[in-house]
Structure formats: C-alpha cells, structure tokens
Design a protein around this motif. Structure first.
Motif, PDB file in Angstrom:
ATOM      1  N   ALA A 198       0.816  -1.213   0.000  1.00 15.68           N
ATOM      2  CA  ALA A 198       0.000   0.000   0.000  1.00 15.68           C
ATOM      3  C   ALA A 198       0.852   1.265   0.000  1.00 15.68           C
ATOM      4  O   ALA A 198       0.359   2.347  -0.265  1.00 15.68           O
ATOM      5  CB  ALA A 198      -0.920   0.002   1.224  1.00 15.68           C
ATOM      6  N   GLY A 199       2.147   1.116   0.311  1.00 16.60           N
ATOM      7  CA  GLY A 199       3.039   2.268   0.334  1.00 16.60           C
ATOM      8  C   GLY A 199       2.921   3.096   1.604  1.00 16.60           C
ATOM      9  O   GLY A 199       3.111   4.311   1.567  1.00 16.60           O
ATOM     10  N   VAL A 200       2.584   2.430   2.703  1.00 19.18           N
ATOM     11  CA  VAL A 200       2.472   3.119   3.991  1.00 19.18           C
ATOM     12  C   VAL A 200       3.325   2.397   5.033  1.00 19.18           C
ATOM     13  O   VAL A 200       3.754   1.266   4.822  1.00 19.18           O
ATOM     14  CB  VAL A 200       1.001   3.194   4.488  1.00 19.18           C
ATOM     15  CG1 VAL A 200       0.143   3.966   3.509  1.00 19.18           C
ATOM     16  CG2 VAL A 200       0.427   1.806   4.731  1.00 19.18           C
ATOM     17  N   ALA A 201       3.533   3.051   6.162  1.00 19.50           N
ATOM     18  CA  ALA A 201       4.283   2.441   7.252  1.00 19.50           C
ATOM     19  C   ALA A 201       3.439   1.364   7.932  1.00 19.50           C
ATOM     20  O   ALA A 201       2.205   1.440   7.943  1.00 19.50           O
ATOM     21  CB  ALA A 201       4.688   3.501   8.270  1.00 19.50           C
ATOM     22  N   LEU A 202       4.102   0.404   8.511  1.00 18.16           N
ATOM     23  CA  LEU A 202       3.428  -0.660   9.248  1.00 18.16           C
ATOM     24  C   LEU A 202       2.537  -0.079  10.343  1.00 18.16           C
ATOM     25  O   LEU A 202       1.437  -0.574  10.589  1.00 18.16           O
ATOM     26  CB  LEU A 202       4.463  -1.610   9.851  1.00 18.16           C
ATOM     27  CG  LEU A 202       3.955  -2.707  10.770  1.00 18.16           C
ATOM     28  CD1 LEU A 202       2.948  -3.604  10.059  1.00 18.16           C
ATOM     29  CD2 LEU A 202       5.124  -3.526  11.300  1.00 18.16           C
ATOM     30  N   THR A 203       2.984   0.984  10.977  1.00 18.31           N
ATOM     31  CA  THR A 203       2.185   1.594  12.048  1.00 18.31           C
ATOM     32  C   THR A 203       0.834   2.099  11.547  1.00 18.31           C
ATOM     33  O   THR A 203      -0.139   2.098  12.297  1.00 18.31           O
ATOM     34  CB  THR A 203       2.940   2.760  12.724  1.00 18.31           C
ATOM     35  OG1 THR A 203       3.315   3.713  11.725  1.00 18.31           O
ATOM     36  CG2 THR A 203       4.164   2.269  13.467  1.00 18.31           C
ATOM     37  N   VAL A 204       0.759   2.507  10.295  1.00 18.72           N
ATOM     38  CA  VAL A 204      -0.518   2.960   9.724  1.00 18.72           C
ATOM     39  C   VAL A 204      -1.509   1.796   9.698  1.00 18.72           C
ATOM     40  O   VAL A 204      -2.667   1.947  10.114  1.00 18.72           O
ATOM     41  CB  VAL A 204      -0.325   3.556   8.312  1.00 18.72           C
ATOM     42  CG1 VAL A 204      -1.658   3.849   7.646  1.00 18.72           C
ATOM     43  CG2 VAL A 204       0.539   4.805   8.371  1.00 18.72           C
ATOM     44  N   ILE A 205      -1.074   0.652   9.223  1.00 11.30           N
ATOM     45  CA  ILE A 205      -1.942  -0.524   9.170  1.00 11.30           C
ATOM     46  C   ILE A 205      -2.365  -0.927  10.577  1.00 11.30           C
ATOM     47  O   ILE A 205      -3.536  -1.208  10.828  1.00 11.30           O
ATOM     48  CB  ILE A 205      -1.240  -1.711   8.468  1.00 11.30           C
ATOM     49  CG1 ILE A 205      -0.831  -1.336   7.035  1.00 11.30           C
ATOM     50  CG2 ILE A 205      -2.129  -2.953   8.482  1.00 11.30           C
ATOM     51  CD1 ILE A 205      -1.961  -0.917   6.125  1.00 11.30           C
ATOM     52  N   ARG A 206      -1.427  -0.920  11.504  1.00 12.44           N
ATOM     53  CA  ARG A 206      -1.755  -1.286  12.877  1.00 12.44           C
ATOM     54  C   ARG A 206      -2.780  -0.344  13.483  1.00 12.44           C
ATOM     55  O   ARG A 206      -3.728  -0.780  14.134  1.00 12.44           O
ATOM     56  CB  ARG A 206      -0.490  -1.320  13.735  1.00 12.44           C
ATOM     57  CG  ARG A 206       0.391  -2.506  13.425  1.00 12.44           C
ATOM     58  CD  ARG A 206       1.594  -2.538  14.316  1.00 12.44           C
ATOM     59  NE  ARG A 206       2.384  -3.735  14.039  1.00 12.44           N
ATOM     60  CZ  ARG A 206       3.640  -3.883  14.389  1.00 12.44           C
ATOM     61  NH1 ARG A 206       4.275  -2.925  15.048  1.00 12.44           N
ATOM     62  NH2 ARG A 206       4.282  -4.992  14.098  1.00 12.44           N
ATOM     63  N   LYS A 207      -2.587   0.955  13.288  1.00 10.40           N
ATOM     64  CA  LYS A 207      -3.532   1.933  13.838  1.00 10.40           C
ATOM     65  C   LYS A 207      -4.929   1.743  13.246  1.00 10.40           C
ATOM     66  O   LYS A 207      -5.923   1.818  13.954  1.00 10.40           O
ATOM     67  CB  LYS A 207      -3.050   3.361  13.574  1.00 10.40           C
ATOM     68  CG  LYS A 207      -1.917   3.797  14.455  1.00 10.40           C
ATOM     69  CD  LYS A 207      -1.524   5.231  14.137  1.00 10.40           C
ATOM     70  CE  LYS A 207      -0.385   5.704  15.006  1.00 10.40           C
ATOM     71  NZ  LYS A 207      -0.033   7.109  14.693  1.00 10.40           N
TER      72      LYS A 207
ATOM     73  N   ARG B  25      -3.261   8.742   4.222  1.00 10.62           N
ATOM     74  CA  ARG B  25      -2.695   7.401   4.432  1.00 10.62           C
ATOM     75  C   ARG B  25      -3.790   6.341   4.418  1.00 10.62           C
ATOM     76  O   ARG B  25      -3.616   5.264   3.847  1.00 10.62           O
ATOM     77  CB  ARG B  25      -1.936   7.333   5.766  1.00 10.62           C
ATOM     78  CG  ARG B  25      -0.773   8.280   5.857  1.00 10.62           C
ATOM     79  CD  ARG B  25       0.393   7.756   5.037  1.00 10.62           C
ATOM     80  NE  ARG B  25       1.553   8.621   5.176  1.00 10.62           N
ATOM     81  CZ  ARG B  25       2.010   9.411   4.224  1.00 10.62           C
ATOM     82  NH1 ARG B  25       1.412   9.462   3.061  1.00 10.62           N
ATOM     83  NH2 ARG B  25       3.072  10.152   4.417  1.00 10.62           N
ATOM     84  N   VAL B  26      -4.916   6.653   5.042  1.00 11.26           N
ATOM     85  CA  VAL B  26      -6.049   5.719   5.035  1.00 11.26           C
ATOM     86  C   VAL B  26      -6.493   5.460   3.599  1.00 11.26           C
ATOM     87  O   VAL B  26      -6.753   4.324   3.213  1.00 11.26           O
ATOM     88  CB  VAL B  26      -7.226   6.244   5.888  1.00 11.26           C
ATOM     89  CG1 VAL B  26      -8.460   5.381   5.704  1.00 11.26           C
ATOM     90  CG2 VAL B  26      -6.828   6.318   7.352  1.00 11.26           C
TER      91      VAL B  26
ATOM     92  N   HIS C  80     -11.451   1.545  -2.960  1.00  9.70           N
ATOM     93  CA  HIS C  80     -12.308   2.431  -2.171  1.00  9.70           C
ATOM     94  C   HIS C  80     -11.525   3.644  -1.710  1.00  9.70           C
ATOM     95  O   HIS C  80     -10.299   3.664  -1.746  1.00  9.70           O
ATOM     96  CB  HIS C  80     -12.843   1.697  -0.923  1.00  9.70           C
ATOM     97  CG  HIS C  80     -13.727   0.555  -1.239  1.00  9.70           C
ATOM     98  ND1 HIS C  80     -15.052   0.695  -1.553  1.00  9.70           N
ATOM     99  CD2 HIS C  80     -13.475  -0.770  -1.292  1.00  9.70           C
ATOM    100  CE1 HIS C  80     -15.581  -0.491  -1.782  1.00  9.70           C
ATOM    101  NE2 HIS C  80     -14.635  -1.404  -1.634  1.00  9.70           N
ATOM    102  N   GLU C  81     -12.266   4.663  -1.231  1.00 15.08           N
ATOM    103  CA  GLU C  81     -11.625   5.808  -0.596  1.00 15.08           C
ATOM    104  C   GLU C  81     -12.623   6.497   0.314  1.00 15.08           C
ATOM    105  O   GLU C  81     -13.835   6.357   0.144  1.00 15.08           O
ATOM    106  CB  GLU C  81     -11.047   6.787  -1.606  1.00 15.08           C
ATOM    107  CG  GLU C  81     -12.036   7.673  -2.277  1.00 15.08           C
ATOM    108  CD  GLU C  81     -11.378   8.739  -3.156  1.00 15.08           C
ATOM    109  OE1 GLU C  81     -12.102   9.639  -3.571  1.00 15.08           O
ATOM    110  OE2 GLU C  81     -10.169   8.673  -3.425  1.00 15.08           O
ATOM    111  N   LEU C  82     -12.096   7.213   1.300  1.00 11.31           N
ATOM    112  CA  LEU C  82     -12.916   8.015   2.198  1.00 11.31           C
ATOM    113  C   LEU C  82     -12.924   9.440   1.687  1.00 11.31           C
ATOM    114  O   LEU C  82     -11.938   9.914   1.142  1.00 11.31           O
ATOM    115  CB  LEU C  82     -12.338   8.011   3.611  1.00 11.31           C
ATOM    116  CG  LEU C  82     -12.446   6.723   4.404  1.00 11.31           C
ATOM    117  CD1 LEU C  82     -11.745   6.893   5.755  1.00 11.31           C
ATOM    118  CD2 LEU C  82     -13.892   6.357   4.634  1.00 11.31           C
TER     119      LEU C  82
END
Length: 69
Positions: free
Chosen positions: A26-35, A47-48, A57-59
């Motif tokens: 996804a091109g994000v940090a692991l912490t983003v997925i965890r959060k 990031r979401v 999808h998107e917000l």
C-alpha cells in the motif's frame, strides 16, 4: 472495533497478507496498518486512502450540512 478496522483487517486476511506485506504494497508504514486495524481515530486521511485504494475504495470528507438533509 470500527467498521473501517474490520473492513481493512478482513480484506487483508482474504488477500493472505501480513500487516507488514500489506503496508509495503500500500506504500504506507506498518504503524498505519496497525492503527487502522486497532480502530484508532487519529489517522491521516491520505494514508487511510492509500490503504483503501488497494481495495478500490476511498474516504471523503462529509460536511455536517450534507448529513442534515
């Protein structure tokens, strides 16, 4: 758990990816997925959306006025 958290976690598991593998794709940090998967509320929308784009999808922000119609 929030709807977003459940959605991301379920889809990630369906893709048979670890959190780290998914973050890298996804091109994000692991912490983003965890959060996200922990249902944290202090998330960066950009990031979401990188994560949600993996599922097509998107917000988008919703104005309070639009909710009251």
């Amino acid at each position: 758990m929030s709807v977003l958290a459940e959605f991301v976690k379920e889809r990630r598991k369906q893709a048979n990816l670890t959190q780290l593998e998914f973050a890298e794709r996804a091109g994000v940090a692991l912490t983003v997925i965890r959060k996200i998967e922990q249902g944290k509320t202090n998330l960066n929308m950009d990031r979401v959306n990188l994560v949600l784009n993996m599922f097509g999808h998107e917000l988008a922000p919703v104005r309070t006025k639009e909710l009251n119609q």
